[in-house]
Design a protein around this motif. Structure first.
Motif, PDB file in Angstrom:
ATOM      1  N   GLU A 172       0.888   4.105  -2.771  1.00  0.00           N
ATOM      2  CA  GLU A 172       0.540   5.452  -2.320  1.00  0.00           C
ATOM      3  C   GLU A 172       1.600   6.482  -2.712  1.00  0.00           C
ATOM      4  O   GLU A 172       1.277   7.597  -3.113  1.00  0.00           O
ATOM      5  CB  GLU A 172       0.380   5.421  -0.797  1.00  0.00           C
ATOM      6  N   THR A 173       2.869   6.099  -2.603  1.00  0.00           N
ATOM      7  CA  THR A 173       3.953   7.032  -2.911  1.00  0.00           C
ATOM      8  C   THR A 173       4.329   7.029  -4.387  1.00  0.00           C
ATOM      9  O   THR A 173       5.070   7.905  -4.831  1.00  0.00           O
ATOM     10  CB  THR A 173       5.218   6.710  -2.087  1.00  0.00           C
ATOM     11  N   ALA A 201       0.830  -1.204   0.000  1.00  0.00           N
ATOM     12  CA  ALA A 201       0.000   0.000   0.000  1.00  0.00           C
ATOM     13  C   ALA A 201       0.867   1.257   0.000  1.00  0.00           C
ATOM     14  O   ALA A 201       0.563   2.224  -0.707  1.00  0.00           O
ATOM     15  CB  ALA A 201      -0.927  -0.003   1.216  1.00  0.00           C
ATOM     16  N   ALA A 241       6.650   6.945   4.592  1.00  0.00           N
ATOM     17  CA  ALA A 241       5.196   6.729   4.634  1.00  0.00           C
ATOM     18  C   ALA A 241       4.844   5.648   5.655  1.00  0.00           C
ATOM     19  O   ALA A 241       3.874   5.780   6.410  1.00  0.00           O
ATOM     20  CB  ALA A 241       4.676   6.355   3.254  1.00  0.00           C
TER      21      ALA A 241
END
Length: 155
Positions: free
Chosen positions: A117-118, A113, A132
């Motif tokens: 996300e990044t 994830a 993160a």
């Protein structure tokens, strides 16, 4: 209730119950928190209050657990089982204030994830992914084990 208040409350309860082993461990935690606060005062901008956050306390507790695990291992190797047992008792007290640790499967999902996300695509983006993960999962995962997992996924 913030972490610092929880630790102070637990210390008072342990003192009332005369649980001396627990009291000494909680005092160590309080001392580590105060040390961090003092260090933060020196780093804070003038006129800005230096307050410790729960994330900072979780970081302190995580380091304390890791130190005690290493000490217990060293004591066992040296044949000092009674000292290793004392370290494990301290670990149990400290872990009461840490959130539940993610298992391997949950850690893998969290890594996937964070990569998505990044938008990480290569090993150069590993720092973004780790940042993160630390923002979301401080105290819930061992970043020493997660680092190689992130590296494998980005290679």
């Amino acid at each position: 209730m913030d972490m610092k208040t929880r630790v102070s409350g637990a210390l008072k309860d342990a003192m009332r119950a005369k649980e001396m082993g627990r009291v000494s461990t909680l005092r160590l935690i309080n001392a580590a928190i105060k040390d961090r606060e003092i260090a933060m005062r020196g780093d804070a901008a003038e006129g800005e209050p230096a307050e410790i956050r729960d994330g900072d306390v979780l970081s302190i507790l995580g380091k304390m657990v890791k130190q005690r695990q290493e000490s217990a291992r060293a004591y066992e190797e040296g044949g000092r089982l009674e000292l290793a047992e004392e370290e494990r008792k301290e670990i149990k007290v400290i872990e009461e204030f840490l959130p539940r640790q993610l298992d391997d499967e949950e850690s893998e999902k969290a890594v996937d994830a964070a990569i998505a996300e990044t938008g990480a695509e290569s090993i150069r983006d590993m720092g973004k992914v780790m940042a993160a993960l630390k923002a979301k999962y401080t105290g819930q995962m061992d970043f020493g084990q997660v680092g190689p997992m992130v590296k494998d996924r980005l290679s």
